[in-house]
Scaffold this active site. Structure first.
Site, short mmCIF file in Angstrom:
data_model
loop_
_atom_site.label_atom_id
_atom_site.label_comp_id
_atom_site.label_asym_id
_atom_site.label_seq_id
_atom_site.Cartn_x
_atom_site.Cartn_y
_atom_site.Cartn_z
CG ASP A 116 -0.12 -0.27 2.50
OD1 ASP A 116 1.07 -0.49 2.60
OD2 ASP A 116 -0.96 0.21 3.35
CD GLU A 201 10.11 -1.69 11.15
OE1 GLU A 201 10.11 -1.97 12.46
OE2 GLU A 201 9.19 -1.41 10.51
CG HIS A 228 3.74 4.07 6.32
ND1 HIS A 228 2.87 4.22 7.17
CD2 HIS A 228 4.06 2.56 6.14
CE1 HIS A 228 2.40 3.09 7.78
NE2 HIS A 228 3.09 2.08 7.39
N1 UDP Z 1 -0.62 -7.88 5.41
C1 UDP Z 1 -0.71 -9.11 5.49
N2 UDP Z 1 -1.61 -9.71 6.23
C2 UDP Z 1 -2.32 -8.96 7.22
C3 UDP Z 1 -2.21 -7.57 7.14
C4 UDP Z 1 -1.40 -7.02 6.42
O1 UDP Z 1 0.14 -9.69 4.81
O2 UDP Z 1 -3.24 -9.52 7.93
C5 UDP Z 1 0.54 -7.15 4.61
C6 UDP Z 1 -0.05 -5.93 3.92
O3 UDP Z 1 -0.69 -6.32 2.52
C7 UDP Z 1 1.16 -4.95 3.72
C8 UDP Z 1 2.04 -5.35 4.92
O4 UDP Z 1 1.38 -6.56 5.41
O5 UDP Z 1 1.81 -5.26 2.58
C9 UDP Z 1 1.86 -4.40 6.15
O6 UDP Z 1 0.47 -4.31 6.36
P1 UDP Z 1 -0.27 -2.63 6.52
O7 UDP Z 1 0.08 -1.85 5.49
O8 UDP Z 1 -1.75 -3.13 6.84
O9 UDP Z 1 0.69 -2.20 7.91
P2 UDP Z 1 0.61 -0.79 8.34
O10 UDP Z 1 0.74 0.03 6.89
O11 UDP Z 1 -0.60 -0.44 9.08
O12 UDP Z 1 1.84 -0.67 8.93
MN MN Z 2 0.66 -0.04 5.02
#
Ligand code: UDP
Ligand code: MN
Length: 251
Positions: A116, A201, A228
């Site tokens: 995303d 990380e 992000h």
């Molecule tokens: N993701 C996943 N399983 C989940 C939730 C998220 O594989 O149940 C993946 C999502 O597609 C993305 C990454 O993990 O590539 C980080 O998730 P997200 O973007 O929701 O995290 P944030 O932006 O809130 O840190």
């Molecule tokens: Mn994200």
């Protein structure tokens, strides 16, 4: 010849998934010598992602590994409660270690790209010649306009972050890339899903590199080349109302 950039992307089924993958893949199509490792959070490869990748025009590897139920964020949980995509990133690392020969020819870079975020093409050229670990700022993250390393005399000396700057590596997942050689030569380095929030990380980078060794990119970490961004969950109120009346698209 150019070192290959191995991009590891965790992804999971939801309404916006195909839109996210479309945007991401069409960025990657502009990047030479890129190998996309897509890791689905599922017990099987889905038809949607399989079909999508076959028609993407990209060099790709399609993997899957489900997040254990107790590690998954439940409906209504605040999103800082559990890290997301951890098992999937580790699965991508496993694939690299089992499929790329750790010899001198293993010239490449490993980057973890969530599905995303928003990536500038320039970012990929910045990371391509990474020796160990390269770093740069990330926009719109951590409750800040940007977070990132602070560079003095060409070295990273501290981190600009709104929260716990004393963490070993207070970097966002999108804010670093590692050389493939470093990943292959340190087979135990992986993300720890049990790390406290904000330390995922660090769990990977600790032991791979020291702060002094970090290679600052993006004009000494003064430019934001990745954001992000997060996609709003679409509301399906009307869709559901039609479904309830038996007028839904699949009735
Ligand atoms: N993701 C996943 N399983 C989940 C939730 C998220 O594989 O149940 C993946 C999502 O597609 C993305 C990454 O993990 O590539 C980080 O998730 P997200 O973007 O929701 O995290 P944030 O932006 O809130 O840190
Ligand atoms: Mn994200």
């Amino acid at each position: 010849h150019l070192p290959t950039i191995y991009v590891i992307t965790p992804t999971y089924a939801r309404l916006v998934q195909k839109a996210e993958l479309t945007r991401l893949s069409q960025t990657f199509l502009h990047v030479p010598q890129l190998h996309w490792i897509v890791v689905e959070d599922s017990s099987q490869r889905t038809d949607l992602v399989s079909h999508f990748l076959e028609h993407s025009g990209l060099v790709f590897t399609h993997l899957h590994i489900p997040t254990p139920q107790d590690r998954k964020l439940q409906e209504g949980d605040p999103n800082w409660l559990k890290p997301r995509g951890v098992e999937q990133r580790n699965e991508g690392l496993r694939w690299l270690r089992e499929n790329i020969w750790a010899g001198e020819t293993a010239e490449g870079v490993v980057y973890f790209a969530d599905d995303d975020n928003t990536y500038s093409l320039q970012l990929f050229e910045e990371m391509r010649w990474t020796q160990r670990v390269s770093v740069w700022p990330v926009g719109l993250v951590g409750g800040m306009r940007y977070e990132g390393p602070v560079v003095e005399q060409g070295r990273v000396v501290r981190f600009h972050t709104g929260w716990r700057p004393s963490r070993p590596f207070p970097l966002d997942m999108a804010g670093f890339a590692t050389s493939l050689r470093l990943v292959l030569r340190n087979p135990e380095a992986r993300f720890d899903g049990n790390s406290p929030m904000g330390f995922v990380e660090s769990s990977f980078l600790q032991g791979l590199v020291t702060m002094e060794e970090l290679e600052p990119k993006a004009e000494m970490c003064t430019k934001v080349l990745v954001w992000h961004t997060r996609t709003e969950k679409p509301k399906m109120k009307r869709e559901e109302a039609l479904q309830a009346q038996g007028l839904g698209s699949d009735s």
